[in-house]
Enzyme design. Structure first.
Site, PDB file in Angstrom:
ATOM      1  CG  ASN A   1      -6.763  -0.355  -5.068  1.00 27.33           C
ATOM      2  OD1 ASN A   1      -7.284  -0.180  -5.775  1.00 27.33           O
ATOM      3  ND2 ASN A   1      -5.945  -0.680  -4.115  1.00 27.33           N
TER       4      ASN A   1
ATOM      5  NE  ARG B   1      -6.603   2.391  -2.515  1.00 27.13           N
ATOM      6  CZ  ARG B   1      -5.907   3.102  -3.354  1.00 27.13           C
ATOM      7  NH1 ARG B   1      -4.595   2.147  -4.486  1.00 27.13           N
ATOM      8  NH2 ARG B   1      -5.417   4.443  -2.867  1.00 27.13           N
TER       9      ARG B   1
ATOM     10  CG  HIS C   1      -1.791   6.642   2.107  1.00 28.60           C
ATOM     11  ND1 HIS C   1      -0.597   7.361   2.028  1.00 28.60           N
ATOM     12  CD2 HIS C   1      -1.567   5.732   0.892  1.00 28.60           C
ATOM     13  CE1 HIS C   1      -0.260   7.110   0.918  1.00 28.60           C
ATOM     14  NE2 HIS C   1      -0.537   6.198   0.000  1.00 28.60           N
TER      15      HIS C   1
ATOM     16  NE  ARG D   1       3.172   9.605  -6.218  1.00 30.31           N
ATOM     17  CZ  ARG D   1       1.983   9.238  -5.206  1.00 30.31           C
ATOM     18  NH1 ARG D   1       1.402   9.630  -4.266  1.00 30.31           N
ATOM     19  NH2 ARG D   1       1.548   7.761  -5.513  1.00 30.31           N
TER      20      ARG D   1
ATOM     21  CD  GLU E   1      -3.976   0.529   2.262  1.00 29.24           C
ATOM     22  OE1 GLU E   1      -4.573   2.007   1.829  1.00 29.24           O
ATOM     23  OE2 GLU E   1      -3.029   0.148   0.775  1.00 29.24           O
TER      24      GLU E   1
END
Length: 401
Positions: free
Chosen positions: A10, A84, A173, A234, A378
């Site tokens: 990742n 990823r 996601h 965010r 993940e």
């Protein structure tokens, strides 16, 4: 049959994480990470080891340092390297074996994820150079959401912006939502992909998703990861004309506004204190008004999103909480569910507060649809998808035309 090994990589903008996974296992064989890359403070670390300095290291330098650490944990050759990749646009609807065409596609989608795709590419290119004989697979965050119907993914904008420029809702996601929905089906005694689920992935980045029989029907994030829920830094959804308002009234340019919405807002902006839910819960308990407000807005906006996403499903079999906040904050779960009684969702306070960190469990009250807390994985999802792709391609090569 030997359970194969997959190296999952990742690559972030200033970091790279790797995990060695064995097929079918719920735990990594080994994991390590490098942080603050391309700075004098760059370093790498792994469980049981001390932090090691790598001044000014780039992604390839970091992999050069990290890959030899795998040797002590290899009982067989690595079968695949799974990467990823954040944004696959409409081009990539599932995992792909990486070649020149796939690399070009990832690069072409970089304007849609300028902080993520270039970093993912750096990790991929470094791994391809260092491990040239091992199949490399790209697994895209956006791919899971390519099952959304047009009425869910289109913006109410002129058609040319979609047809020519790809302006639409993509969602993110995906590997996390896909993984926890599968686990929810198993935990509730259903077939592997059966069920109508609402899923809340809550970390520093947050998104919600409506999933029907293993397919994403709608999600809260859009063209970029900024749309949707309140997150760590965010803003999530704001009035689309906020940009123009800030430009007119404060004279801010676009980079300044983007920094506000991506780096200075969310839990951090509301609280004036922190983007870390753990710190905010402690401050709330001590009477900090900003922390109280941030948590309340976070939970209300999440509940509103989940209720809205329910219209994408024929029924709601249950709600899933995952991600660092979703898995570990009993307060967040309780406050969110306090707004969802209209949907018949009711939490059992004792089961909610008693759930141990890192454990999967059910926290619904009697008579409520299932409410599940499921730790996401993940890396495991990426590993399994990588091997499934290799098996499928091997079968296609063996099947006569």
């Amino acid at each position: 049959m030997t359970h194969r090994l997959v190296l999952v990589i990742n690559g972030g903008s200033s970091s790279i994480k790797l995990a060695l996974r064995k097929q079918g296992s719920s735990k990594p064989v080994f994991e390590a990470q490098a942080e603050r890359l391309n700075t004098p403070q760059a370093s790498y670390s792994f469980p049981g080891g001390s932090e090691c300095s790598l001044p000014d290291a780039n992604h390839q330098d970091a992999l050069n340092a990290l890959l030899p650490l795998l040797d002590a944990h290899l009982d067989q050759p690595i079968s695949a390297v799974g990467h990823r990749v954040v944004h696959g646009g409409e081009q990539f609807t599932g995992p792909r074996l990486i070649n020149d065409e796939v690399l070009a596609g990832i690069e072409a989608n970089a304007p849609l994820a300028p902080l993520h795709n270039p970093a993912n590419l750096s990790g991929i290119r470094a791994a391809m150079k260092l491990l040239p004989d091992i199949p490399q697979v790209a697994v895209f965050d956006t791919a899971f959401h390519q099952s959304m119907p047009p009425h869910a993914f289109r913006y109410a904008l002129p058609d040319e912006l979609y047809a020519v420029h790809g302006v639409r809702r993509y969602g993110f996601h995906g590997t996390s939502h896909q993984y926890v929905a599968h686990q929810a089906s198993l935990l509730t005694g259903r077939a592997e992909t059966a069920g109508a689920w609402l899923s809340a992935h809550l970390g520093n980045g947050c998104s919600s998703c409506a999933i029907l029989d293993g397919k994403s029907m709608d999600t809260s994030m859009g063209l970029t990861p900024l749309e949707g829920l309140v997150m760590g830094t965010r803003s999530g959804d704001v009035d689309p004309n906020l940009h123009a308002h800030l430009a007119r009234t404060l004279g801010w340019d676009l980079p300044r506004i983007e920094r506000l919405l991506n780096r200075e807002s969310g839990l951090l902006g509301l609280s004036g204190l922190s983007n870390d839910m753990r710190e905010l819960e402690q401050a709330r308990a001590q009477g900090h008004g900003g922390a109280q407000l941030a948590i309340e807005v976070f939970c209300y906006r999440l509940a509103r999103s989940l209720a809205g996403l329910a219209v994408a499903l024929p029924r709601v079999d249950g709600l899933i909480f995952t991600g660092g906040i979703g898995e570990n904050s009993a307060l967040t779960r309780a406050l969110t569910l306090s707004h969802l009684a209209v949907m018949g969702l009711h939490v059992d306070p004792d089961r909610n507060s008693a759930l141990k960190r890192g454990e999967a469990g059910r926290i619904e009250a009697t008579g409520s649809p299932a409410i599940l807390v499921i730790p996401t994985d993940e890396e495991r999802q990426i590993a399994e998808e990588s091997l499934t792709l290799l098996d499928r391609q091997h079968l296609e090569m063996e099947t006569p035309a």
